[in-house]
Design an enzyme around this catalytic site. Structure first.
Site, PDB file in Angstrom:
ATOM      1  N   SER A   1       0.849  -1.238  -0.218  1.00  0.00           N
ATOM      2  CA  SER A   1      -0.029  -0.045   0.131  1.00  0.00           C
ATOM      3  C   SER A   1       0.850   1.214  -0.038  1.00  0.00           C
ATOM      4  CB  SER A   1      -1.198   0.016   1.056  1.00  0.00           C
ATOM      5  OG  SER A   1      -0.267   0.136   2.350  1.00  0.00           O
ATOM      6  N   LYS A   2       0.082   2.437   0.188  1.00  0.00           N
ATOM      7  CA  LYS A   2       0.891   3.647   0.009  1.00  0.00           C
ATOM      8  C   LYS A   2       1.952   3.742   1.027  1.00  0.00           C
ATOM      9  CE  LYS A   2      -2.497   6.296  -2.567  1.00  0.00           C
ATOM     10  NZ  LYS A   2      -3.382   7.547  -2.494  1.00  0.00           N
ATOM     11  N   ARG A   3       1.717   3.087   2.243  1.00  0.00           N
ATOM     12  CA  ARG A   3       2.696   3.417   3.514  1.00  0.00           C
ATOM     13  C   ARG A   3       4.073   2.867   3.258  1.00  0.00           C
ATOM     14  NH1 ARG A   3       2.501  -0.476   7.018  1.00  0.00           N
ATOM     15  NH2 ARG A   3       1.018  -2.576   6.623  1.00  0.00           N
TER      16      ARG A   3
ATOM     17  N   GLY B   1       5.671   3.225   0.625  1.00  0.00           N
ATOM     18  CA  GLY B   1       6.455   3.730  -0.484  1.00  0.00           C
ATOM     19  C   GLY B   1       5.848   4.119  -1.613  1.00  0.00           C
TER      20      GLY B   1
END
Length: 468
Positions: free
Chosen positions: A237-239, A241
């Site tokens: 996911s976005k977390r 990177g």
């Protein structure tokens, strides 16, 4: 039979890493078998689909070099065909109208979960013979007996009892088709022979196979590829990177390196790590695709990108660096200025961005020194070695032909000290960091005048820091 695969993203955001990996597998399988690779945009979710997202998909695939065959298909152009198939199923009593309220369905779900049962529609409207109204949806009459068996090219044979499948919704109250319905019609009409997608779609496949059969379509083969996890084992996911393909372009990765890395997320060929695009086409097979999820490893991506950068055309890297510097510091540098710096710094860079940042120390006036290094190298004792080097530099008549390494060696010999006592402060003075290319190479690139200027600047800095 001509193999035909498709990549069918929804234009509700960027082209993410998982989607790109699926597109790559579709592309390689089609090319390996001399078949067709089609692109379809599934844009029937009008509330979330955007032109910007469609363009982001095109940009990502173009950057990766995943060329599709034929024209791009848009689901939104195919609504009449979906309605035609909907009428067919209703006319053949293979679908029915349902007016169950949201409240009833939520209550049913809660009761089933309280009993430990799998939540599923109970067929309440299946035999009521309802007619279309503003509130009715359309459900498919899933077979109530027998089972669905298919051979997944990655996971092997999968069998699901029809009793586990409820009557799924195939059209909403506004007449818009649902995913499971429209995708079956599109794949059949496009002649897709192999549906390759993420394994989050495995549960949809038995339902879709029943729809293929109800509509009189040939059933394609299926391959469900494992998901991609982050370094921590959670779904990517976005977390974690950058998960957008074009973010990797912005971060200075080469497309062929990202492509090489993506294919290794779940596929392997012995111990080989680096593959040309043609090698991937020649070697790709679902027999070598793992069933288990793959973990994204940025360090591994950096290693692969570093390998590609060492083999890349220096002029291409110089062009990419020029574009990067124009974006970051709004400065224009010629390719001729940057070319000699590419070979100077690329061995120590994993990305184009790192290469550009390293070059800045030679392209712009120095404004600061590495704090940790200057505490160690810029002591009062460094003033004399730097002054001696300045004196020797001024004595050089032909800078381009001179042995600049000997300039440093002569000062070392004069002072009767170790090379580091001279070399470390000189490199820091010229480059702002204590580690980097050979000092004589840096001096050659900077030129005589700038070399002397930076040495004098460092001397003044040390004198100000350590006044007598």
């Amino acid at each position: 039979m001509t193999v035909v695969t498709r990549f069918a993203p929804s234009p509700t955001g960027y082209l993410h890493v998982g989607g790109a990996r699926t597109a790559l597998f579709c592309y390689l399988y089609a090319r390996h078998h001399g078949g067709q690779f089609e692109l379809r945009i599934e844009d029937t979710d009008t509330a979330r689909s955007t032109r910007e997202s469609v363009q982001a998909i095109f940009d990502g695939m173009n950057w990766l070099g995943l060329e599709h065959d034929g024209e791009v298909r848009f689901q939104s152009d195919n609504l009449p065909r979906y309605h035609e198939c909907l009428k067919q199923l209703l006319a053949e009593d293979k679908a029915y109208y349902c007016d169950c309220s949201k409240e009833r369905l939520e209550k049913l779900r809660a009761e089933q979960m309280d009993k430990g049962e799998k939540p599923r529609y109970d067929g309440h409207c299946r035999d009521l013979g309802l007619v279309k109204s503003d509130d009715t949806i359309v459900r498919f009459k899933n077979p109530q007996q027998g089972e669905v068996t298919f051979n997944d090219l990655v996971r092997g044979e999968i069998t699901v009892s029809n009793r586990e499948l409820d009557d799924l919704v195939i059209a909403r109250a506004d007449g818009m088709p649902t995913y499971n319905f429209s995708v079956v019609i599109d794949d059949a009409d496009m002649g897709i022979t192999h549906v390759i997608r993420g394994d989050d779609h495995v549960n949809n496949t038995p339902r879709q196979i029943n729809l293929y059969r109800a509509l009189g379509f040939d059933v394609p083969e299926f391959a469900h590829v494992p998901m991609i996890l982050g370094d921590d084992g959670a779904r990517l996911s976005k977390r974690h990177g950058a998960v957008s393909v074009m973010q990797y372009a912005e971060d200075g990765y080469l497309p062929e390196a990202v492509l090489n890395y993506l294919v290794r997320l779940g596929w392997s060929h012995g111990d080989q790590e680096i593959f040309s695009k043609q090698e991937l086409i020649d070697l790709f097979s679902f027999k070598a695709v793992n069933r288990a999820p793959s973990a994204f490893n940025t360090k591994k991506l950096n290693w692969i990108n570093h390998k590609y950068m060492q083999e890349a055309d220096p002029k291409r890297l110089a062009i990419l660096v020029a574009e990067r510097l124009k974006q970051t510091i709004e400065a224009d540098f010629s390719i001729e200025q940057l070319l000699p710096l590419v070979d100077l710094f690329k061995e120590r860079a994993d990305t184009v961005n790192e290469l550009a940042d390293a070059m800045l120390s030679l392209l712009q006036p120095l404004s600061a020194y590495d704090e940790k290094s200057e505490k160690k190298a810029f002591k009062a004792a460094a003033i004399e070695p730097l002054e001696r080097v300045v004196s020797h530099c001024r004595a050089v008549n032909d800078w381009d032909a001179a042995d600049l390494h000997q300039v440093i060696a002569d000062v070392v010999e004069e002072l009767d000290v170790g090379f580091g006592k001279v070399g470390m402060p000189v490199r820091l003075a010229l480059l702002s960091i204590a580690q980097g290319p050979a000092i004589d190479v840096i001096m050659r690139v900077l030129g005589q005048q700038e070399t002397i200027h930076r040495l004098q600047q460092a001397i003044q800095y040390i004198q100000d820091k350590h006044p007598e």
